[in-house]
Design a protein around this motif. Structure first.
Motif, mmCIF file in Angstrom:
data_model
loop_
_atom_site.group_PDB
_atom_site.id
_atom_site.type_symbol
_atom_site.label_atom_id
_atom_site.label_comp_id
_atom_site.label_asym_id
_atom_site.label_seq_id
_atom_site.Cartn_x
_atom_site.Cartn_y
_atom_site.Cartn_z
ATOM 1 N N ARG A 153 0.858 -1.191 0.000
ATOM 2 C CA ARG A 153 0.000 0.000 0.000
ATOM 3 C C ARG A 153 0.891 1.237 0.000
ATOM 4 O O ARG A 153 1.581 1.511 0.975
ATOM 5 N N LEU A 154 0.861 1.950 -1.100
ATOM 6 C CA LEU A 154 1.645 3.162 -1.273
ATOM 7 C C LEU A 154 0.696 4.349 -1.186
ATOM 8 O O LEU A 154 -0.249 4.449 -1.971
ATOM 9 N N THR A 155 0.910 5.215 -0.214
ATOM 10 C CA THR A 155 0.107 6.432 -0.070
ATOM 11 C C THR A 155 0.956 7.601 -0.523
ATOM 12 O O THR A 155 2.076 7.790 -0.045
ATOM 13 N N ILE A 156 0.407 8.359 -1.468
ATOM 14 C CA ILE A 156 1.123 9.500 -2.026
ATOM 15 C C ILE A 156 0.341 10.759 -1.645
ATOM 16 O O ILE A 156 -0.800 10.934 -2.066
ATOM 17 N N LYS A 157 0.965 11.615 -0.855
ATOM 18 C CA LYS A 157 0.316 12.858 -0.433
ATOM 19 C C LYS A 157 0.550 13.940 -1.474
ATOM 20 O O LYS A 157 1.447 13.827 -2.307
ATOM 21 N N GLU A 158 -0.256 15.005 -1.413
ATOM 22 C CA GLU A 158 -0.127 16.079 -2.392
ATOM 23 C C GLU A 158 1.252 16.735 -2.358
ATOM 24 O O GLU A 158 1.695 17.296 -3.345
ATOM 25 N N THR A 159 1.945 16.627 -1.239
ATOM 26 C CA THR A 159 3.287 17.194 -1.116
ATOM 27 C C THR A 159 4.338 16.330 -1.818
ATOM 28 O O THR A 159 5.482 16.725 -1.934
ATOM 29 N N GLY A 160 3.923 15.140 -2.249
ATOM 30 C CA GLY A 160 4.863 14.205 -2.854
ATOM 31 C C GLY A 160 5.407 13.213 -1.845
ATOM 32 O O GLY A 160 6.085 12.251 -2.212
ATOM 33 N N GLU A 161 5.134 13.443 -0.565
ATOM 34 C CA GLU A 161 5.576 12.532 0.486
ATOM 35 C C GLU A 161 4.881 11.185 0.300
ATOM 36 O O GLU A 161 3.699 11.121 -0.008
ATOM 37 N N MET A 162 5.633 10.109 0.494
ATOM 38 C CA MET A 162 5.097 8.767 0.295
ATOM 39 C C MET A 162 5.302 7.914 1.526
ATOM 40 O O MET A 162 6.275 8.070 2.242
ATOM 41 N N SER A 163 4.379 6.985 1.688
ATOM 42 C CA SER A 163 4.572 5.962 2.713
ATOM 43 C C SER A 163 4.242 4.625 2.074
ATOM 44 O O SER A 163 3.388 4.538 1.195
ATOM 45 N N LEU A 164 4.956 3.607 2.497
ATOM 46 C CA LEU A 164 4.760 2.267 1.959
ATOM 47 C C LEU A 164 4.526 1.309 3.114
ATOM 48 O O LEU A 164 5.318 1.267 4.059
ATOM 49 N N GLU A 165 3.443 0.564 3.020
ATOM 50 C CA GLU A 165 3.115 -0.447 4.019
ATOM 51 C C GLU A 165 2.964 -1.785 3.322
ATOM 52 O O GLU A 165 2.462 -1.847 2.197
ATOM 53 N N LYS A 166 3.365 -2.840 4.010
ATOM 54 C CA LYS A 166 3.203 -4.186 3.479
ATOM 55 C C LYS A 166 2.170 -4.912 4.342
ATOM 56 O O LYS A 166 2.270 -4.911 5.565
ATOM 57 N N HIS A 167 1.196 -5.519 3.681
ATOM 58 C CA HIS A 167 0.150 -6.279 4.352
ATOM 59 C C HIS A 167 0.053 -7.651 3.677
ATOM 60 O O HIS A 167 0.749 -7.920 2.700
ATOM 61 N N HIS A 168 -0.833 -8.460 4.166
ATOM 62 C CA HIS A 168 -1.085 -9.776 3.562
ATOM 63 C C HIS A 168 -2.583 -9.951 3.396
ATOM 64 O O HIS A 168 -3.361 -9.466 4.214
ATOM 65 N N PHE A 169 -3.006 -10.628 2.331
ATOM 66 C CA PHE A 169 -4.422 -10.892 2.113
ATOM 67 C C PHE A 169 -4.613 -12.348 1.717
ATOM 68 O O PHE A 169 -3.729 -12.968 1.128
ATOM 69 N N GLY A 170 -5.767 -12.870 2.050
ATOM 70 C CA GLY A 170 -6.079 -14.269 1.717
ATOM 71 C C GLY A 170 -5.360 -15.229 2.640
ATOM 72 O O GLY A 170 -4.659 -14.845 3.565
ATOM 73 N N LYS A 171 -5.599 -16.535 2.387
ATOM 74 C CA LYS A 171 -4.985 -17.567 3.210
ATOM 75 C C LYS A 171 -3.967 -18.358 2.437
ATOM 76 O O LYS A 171 -3.952 -18.468 1.294
#
Length: 180
Positions: free
Chosen positions: A162-180
């Motif tokens: 999950r990459l979140t890109i803010k209007e300032t250009g600042e980014m954050s990256l999170e790793k998750h898991h889905f399914g089994k």
């Protein structure tokens, strides 16, 4: 994602032969607060010996689980490669968001594929979801400007970036898991 649109009137006073002349110009500013890009590897594929296998039963279940993993996030675009396993991975979530899947081919090489995916993401103000392959997921994430991730193994399924890109250009990256 929060989008605001403002209309601004710009007034200017000009002196023409000693008389004031007013000019009014209307400008519209569009501000995008943030957008989210989800990048996943395609779900488990059939081992049928073909170059373009469909999803296995387990892969189909995982593709459906993608909807449950992102219940509050709506998407304006879904992006897949020309291989059916990426398209089938996104099919349930694309249908849930009432969007079509944009197909980005791989015939012109890996770099061209990555460039086209990034152009689609950058060209949209909305949230995007991308299904890639073990060799393209890390490259897509890096090309979007996020920190490098470790290479994916052939047996890695269900990782969600999950990459979140803010209007300032600042980014954050999170790793998750889905399914089994």
């Amino acid at each position: 994602m929060k989008v605001t649109i403002k209309t601004i009137f710009v007034f200017a006073i000009f002196m023409l032969n000693g008389n004031s002349v007013f000019a009014v110009e209307q400008a519209t500013l569009k501000t995008v607060k943030s957008k989210t890009v989800i990048v996943v590897r395609h779900a488990e594929k059939l081992s049928d010996g073909t170059r373009d296998p469909a999803l296995s039963e387990k892969g189909t279940i995982r593709a459906t689980a993608l909807i449950k993993a992102l219940p509050k996030l709506s998407f304006s675009q879904a992006i897949a490669s020309n291989y059916q396993r990426t398209q089938l991975t996104l099919k349930p979530i694309a249908e849930a968001n009432n969007i079509t899947i944009s197909i980005v081919g791989t015939a012109d090489g890996l770099q061209d594929h990555i460039t086209q995916v990034v152009e689609l993401v950058n060209g949209s103000d909305g949230n995007s979801i991308i299904a890639g392959h073990s060799n393209t997921v890390p490259l897509i994430i890096s090309a979007l400007g996020a920190p490098k991730i470790t290479a994916l193994k052939e047996s890695d399924y269900g990782d969600l970036y999950r990459l979140t890109i803010k209007e300032t250009g600042e980014m954050s990256l999170e790793k998750h898991h889905f399914g089994k």
